[in-house]
Design an enzyme around this catalytic site. Sequence first.
Site, PDB file in Angstrom:
ATOM      1  N   TRP A  36       1.017  -1.163   0.095  1.00  0.00           N
ATOM      2  CA  TRP A  36       0.000   0.011  -0.094  1.00  0.00           C
ATOM      3  C   TRP A  36       0.767   1.283  -0.062  1.00  0.00           C
ATOM      4  O   TRP A  36       1.876   1.461   0.670  1.00  0.00           O
ATOM      5  CB  TRP A  36      -1.079   0.039   1.275  1.00  0.00           C
ATOM      6  CG  TRP A  36      -1.440   1.352   1.770  1.00  0.00           C
ATOM      7  CD1 TRP A  36      -0.415   2.409   2.268  1.00  0.00           C
ATOM      8  CD2 TRP A  36      -2.807   1.687   1.495  1.00  0.00           C
ATOM      9  NE1 TRP A  36      -1.637   3.185   2.661  1.00  0.00           N
ATOM     10  CE2 TRP A  36      -2.865   3.064   2.081  1.00  0.00           C
ATOM     11  CE3 TRP A  36      -3.952   1.291   0.999  1.00  0.00           C
ATOM     12  CZ2 TRP A  36      -4.052   4.000   2.133  1.00  0.00           C
ATOM     13  CZ3 TRP A  36      -5.078   2.190   0.721  1.00  0.00           C
ATOM     14  CH2 TRP A  36      -5.043   3.192   1.223  1.00  0.00           C
ATOM     15  N   ASN A  38       0.343   5.767   0.536  1.00  0.00           N
ATOM     16  CA  ASN A  38      -0.596   6.899   0.328  1.00  0.00           C
ATOM     17  C   ASN A  38       0.341   8.014   0.276  1.00  0.00           C
ATOM     18  O   ASN A  38       0.949   8.122  -0.870  1.00  0.00           O
ATOM     19  CB  ASN A  38      -1.762   6.988   1.489  1.00  0.00           C
ATOM     20  CG  ASN A  38      -1.053   6.988   3.014  1.00  0.00           C
ATOM     21  OD1 ASN A  38      -0.794   5.767   3.434  1.00  0.00           O
ATOM     22  ND2 ASN A  38      -1.330   8.067   3.574  1.00  0.00           N
ATOM     23  N   ASP A  39       0.257   8.858   1.075  1.00  0.00           N
ATOM     24  CA  ASP A  39       0.889  10.284   0.781  1.00  0.00           C
ATOM     25  C   ASP A  39       2.466  10.338   0.278  1.00  0.00           C
ATOM     26  O   ASP A  39       3.276   9.457   0.870  1.00  0.00           O
ATOM     27  CB  ASP A  39       1.025  11.162   2.126  1.00  0.00           C
ATOM     28  CG  ASP A  39      -0.313  11.432   2.967  1.00  0.00           C
ATOM     29  OD1 ASP A  39      -1.378  10.718   2.285  1.00  0.00           O
ATOM     30  OD2 ASP A  39      -0.219  12.073   3.972  1.00  0.00           O
ATOM     31  N   GLN A  55       4.308   7.079   2.099  1.00  0.00           N
ATOM     32  CA  GLN A  55       3.224   6.326   3.168  1.00  0.00           C
ATOM     33  C   GLN A  55       3.265   5.024   2.659  1.00  0.00           C
ATOM     34  O   GLN A  55       2.700   4.898   1.534  1.00  0.00           O
ATOM     35  CB  GLN A  55       2.134   7.218   3.826  1.00  0.00           C
ATOM     36  CG  GLN A  55       2.439   8.460   4.342  1.00  0.00           C
ATOM     37  CD  GLN A  55       2.681   8.151   5.716  1.00  0.00           C
ATOM     38  OE1 GLN A  55       1.888   8.203   6.457  1.00  0.00           O
ATOM     39  NE2 GLN A  55       4.082   8.170   6.059  1.00  0.00           N
TER      40      GLN A  55
HETATM   41  C1  FRU Z   1      -3.068  12.032   4.867  1.00  0.00           C
HETATM   42  C2  FRU Z   1      -2.646  11.252   6.169  1.00  0.00           C
HETATM   43  C3  FRU Z   1      -1.783  12.243   7.017  1.00  0.00           C
HETATM   44  C4  FRU Z   1      -0.793  11.149   7.813  1.00  0.00           C
HETATM   45  C5  FRU Z   1      -0.854  10.047   6.811  1.00  0.00           C
HETATM   46  C6  FRU Z   1      -1.053   8.662   7.603  1.00  0.00           C
HETATM   47  O1  FRU Z   1      -3.551  10.965   4.012  1.00  0.00           O
HETATM   48  O2  FRU Z   1      -3.652  10.932   7.022  1.00  0.00           O
HETATM   49  O3  FRU Z   1      -2.241  13.376   7.828  1.00  0.00           O
HETATM   50  O4  FRU Z   1       0.305  11.781   8.109  1.00  0.00           O
HETATM   51  O5  FRU Z   1      -1.933  10.213   6.036  1.00  0.00           O
HETATM   52  O6  FRU Z   1      -0.754   7.664   6.691  1.00  0.00           O
END
Ligand code: FRU
Length: 522
Positions: A36, A38-39, A55
């Site tokens: 996975w 994310n950011d 992330q």
């Molecule tokens: C944004 C978020 C951030 C946090 C991260 C955790 O998508 O919620 O605020 O640091 O993802 O994965």
Amino acid sequence: MISKELLRAREYETIEGALVGEKDRPAFHFSPRIGWLNDPNGFSFYEGKYHLFYQYHPYDSHWGPMHWGHAVSTDLINWEYLPVALAPDTDCDGAGCFSGSAVTLPDGRQLLMYTGCDAKDLDPEGKWAQTQCLAVSNGDEYVKYEGNPVITRKDLPAGGDPYEFRDPYIWQAEDGSYRAVVANANKDGNKATQISMFKSNDAFHWSFDKVLFEDYRRIGIMWECPNFFALGGRQLLIASPMDMELEDAEGSIRFPKGNNVCYMVGDYDEANETFTPHQAASHEGASRSAFATYHPVDCGLDFYAPQVMKAPDGRTLMIGWMQDPSTANIHKIEDFRIFGQMSFPRELDLRGNRLVQWPAREMEECRKGRIISASMDIVSETKSIEGLSGRVLDMEIDISPRSSSAAGICSLDEFGIRFARDYDHYVELTYRPDSSVLTVDRSRSGQSDEITKRRSIRVRDRSGIISLRILIDRWSAEVFINGGEQVMSLTYYTPLEAQGITFSAEGSAIVDLTAYELIFDK
Ligand code: FRU
């Protein structure tokens, strides 16, 4: 010393990541090595390369304890995976290493600033205490600073919620000292969220500086992932409000319910550290106080938590997580070994007080395949173009209504483009020149019913003529409108065999198109 958590993640990603073939990934949108994503985090240029951290939950295609994945590139297109950089393995980050950013120190080392989630300190709702932590490169590794955490609840202004306190964005000020802005919920009075600024002389010892921005209007629960930077003689604040409420009809066309990314353009008085956002022009809603100062960054269905960096050639680049976070976990685990992709990096500019985004110019170097050009009239019909199909394309298209004999009557009711198309599936863009409304619709792309299917925006240029640049990848598209004045990004999971592209008009349209097949030398 490499912790057992980091070692395990590295072994896992090396073995499992090798099983993910090039064809299982987006062709040019960055995806996780395994599991996975994310950011984007720590997006930077360091020692001759772009660095992108992200992330990362390597063990699963759903969100989980956050690591920082790591990759480098010289061209923003081809990324080389490096070993996972950070794992949740200390007291202050045992529940996760959340988002953050990077800066190069005067001695040449790279410093990462991130949020640690403390597994042993929870609020009644089960949220982890969040603090800001550091890790420094020593050539091979990012070593967590022994003084972590460097910003904690004792540094928060009154009402600041230590359980919603994250995503530091660090930079070096003119005088050589450092600043970081951090997202924070605030429970004081009627405040909802604030972006607090912290300062340091050496980037290791931090103290509270001031609240840079606060929101009393409850625009979302919290403004995550702030970016604060100069651009074109102005100062921009970009942040990602979580869980915005649906606004009224006019508002909803700008910000739908849910998670959004917004920007403010203003002036920054560095001596007094005050940020003054500009008001919008009146036709864009200045009378409506809630909409006076901030605007959407991306008006599509999937874009969140972008990060902005300065490239050595002077460009300001932004990359975002191309995903709506509220529906990100809605997929069956067995469907994907990897989940999540970044937008293609965008060059940022200002036109007046408006943000303009354009795909990083490196993309044009990849227009090495077939080139298909067409100029045509489309009159109440659906057309395909000889030779034009595919799922990895960069397409430029100008559409204008054919001038009508009856003055004042628009000869084109609606123009449509369908791509990623087969008998059952397609993704559709429609444009209605009379109202200047552009809609993306993925309701026929074969996704779960729970996912938001469509979004409409009012195109800023109301002339009735529209110019689009569409980057089409295997499972996503980014649509740049009128030179990047507005952008709509979305993902879809239409079968890869669906390669068709068609154009249709209700009424009469003049269309000029050039499509470039993209080829990447991997
Ligand atoms: C944004 C978020 C951030 C946090 C991260 C955790 O998508 O919620 O605020 O640091 O993802 O994965």
